[in-house]
Scaffold this active site. Sequence first.
Site, short mmCIF file in Angstrom:
data_model
loop_
_atom_site.label_atom_id
_atom_site.label_comp_id
_atom_site.label_asym_id
_atom_site.label_seq_id
_atom_site.Cartn_x
_atom_site.Cartn_y
_atom_site.Cartn_z
N ASP A 46 5.45 52.78 -37.06
CA ASP A 46 6.62 53.57 -36.69
C ASP A 46 7.69 53.56 -37.78
O ASP A 46 7.91 52.53 -38.42
CB ASP A 46 7.20 52.99 -35.39
CG ASP A 46 8.21 53.92 -34.74
OD1 ASP A 46 8.21 55.12 -35.06
OD2 ASP A 46 9.01 53.44 -33.92
N ARG A 49 9.42 58.90 -40.54
CA ARG A 49 10.42 59.97 -40.67
C ARG A 49 11.79 59.41 -41.04
O ARG A 49 12.51 60.00 -41.85
CB ARG A 49 10.48 60.78 -39.38
CG ARG A 49 9.18 61.53 -39.08
CD ARG A 49 9.38 62.66 -38.09
NE ARG A 49 9.74 62.19 -36.77
CZ ARG A 49 10.01 63.01 -35.74
NH1 ARG A 49 9.99 64.31 -35.91
NH2 ARG A 49 10.29 62.51 -34.55
N TRP A 51 12.34 56.66 -42.65
CA TRP A 51 12.25 56.20 -44.04
C TRP A 51 12.50 57.36 -45.00
O TRP A 51 13.25 57.24 -45.96
CB TRP A 51 10.88 55.58 -44.29
CG TRP A 51 10.68 55.03 -45.67
CD1 TRP A 51 10.99 53.78 -46.12
CD2 TRP A 51 10.11 55.73 -46.78
NE1 TRP A 51 10.65 53.66 -47.45
CE2 TRP A 51 10.11 54.84 -47.88
CE3 TRP A 51 9.60 57.02 -46.97
CZ2 TRP A 51 9.62 55.19 -49.14
CZ3 TRP A 51 9.11 57.38 -48.21
CH2 TRP A 51 9.13 56.47 -49.29
N SER A 91 0.37 59.96 -31.38
CA SER A 91 0.29 59.90 -29.92
C SER A 91 0.21 61.30 -29.33
O SER A 91 0.49 62.31 -30.00
CB SER A 91 1.53 59.18 -29.35
OG SER A 91 2.68 60.00 -29.49
N ASN A 94 3.47 62.93 -29.63
CA ASN A 94 3.78 63.49 -30.96
C ASN A 94 3.30 64.93 -31.11
O ASN A 94 3.77 65.65 -32.00
CB ASN A 94 3.12 62.66 -32.06
CG ASN A 94 3.67 61.26 -32.18
OD1 ASN A 94 2.98 60.35 -32.63
ND2 ASN A 94 4.92 61.05 -31.75
N LEU A 222 6.38 49.85 -25.82
CA LEU A 222 4.97 50.09 -26.07
C LEU A 222 4.65 51.55 -26.38
O LEU A 222 3.69 51.84 -27.09
CB LEU A 222 4.14 49.65 -24.86
CG LEU A 222 3.66 48.20 -24.83
CD1 LEU A 222 2.87 47.95 -23.56
CD2 LEU A 222 2.80 47.91 -26.05
N GLU A 234 0.38 39.05 -27.59
CA GLU A 234 1.68 38.64 -28.09
C GLU A 234 2.29 39.83 -28.83
O GLU A 234 1.57 40.61 -29.47
CB GLU A 234 1.55 37.45 -29.04
CG GLU A 234 0.95 36.20 -28.41
CD GLU A 234 1.84 35.61 -27.33
OE1 GLU A 234 3.08 35.67 -27.49
OE2 GLU A 234 1.30 35.10 -26.32
#
Length: 266
Positions: A46, A49, A51, A91, A94, A222, A234
């Site tokens: 993630d 965009r 960045w 996803s 998206n 999530l 974890e």
Amino acid sequence: MPSNSSGSQVSLLVELGGFLYGFYERRLFRELAGGRIPKHIGVMVDGNRRWAKQFNAPTSQGHQAGADKIHEFLGWCQELGVKVVTLYMLSTDNMSRSSEELDLLMGIIANTLDRLDEDANISVNAMGAPELLPDYLADRLNKLTARTPVQEKIHVNVAVGYGGRREIVDAVRELLHDAVAKGSDISALADNLSVDDISRFLYTRGQPDPDLVIRTSGEQRLSGFLMWQSAYSEFYFCEALWPAFRKVDFLRALRDYAGRQRRFGT
């Protein structure tokens, strides 16, 4: 003439910073050597965009930088002995982005798959809804999934056009179709349905559930990623945007994981 002393000092500081960073990275690696390394890591890649926005660059440049980071990351995983990696690349949510961005992103994903195909020791499994993807991308995923690695060093699940809820629905649907094909009584199936019955039809069937799930960019949710499989995983949330995710960030995540006591609901 102007003095070069200030420029020399900057160069010295940069060099010193690189030395200290390398020293810290090597120390973390030594701490982890022989320790508890997760067998399966899920990664939510993630921040591409955001960045790009930081550098006033086009979104596609952020996606390309993120794709390059994937190959670097897989190298780190192989170096440390991680056996399975699941990458959340695109996803179902998206798919609502602009057609221009999606076209560029899917082209970058296709190139990423081609680069994975160049490594004969990587096996790939496609996760998602191929009917949502352009034919050329779905074909590449099918080709990679069907390929047998020469000597498997790492298995990569590529989640493209993926949604966690959809995966569970698909698993139940396939379970029911399988029961009907075998002539099983659906009512009896409903009465005796178990967790293992559904797990057998997930996209990750036959694989261990993720020990560790990493999400970059500071988001702490999530977003539908491995909803079933991550019940006892974890989680590690990192502030770095995915293209800026460094090896030292990864080593910190593994050190954090190694220091936890996994309870599996007990």
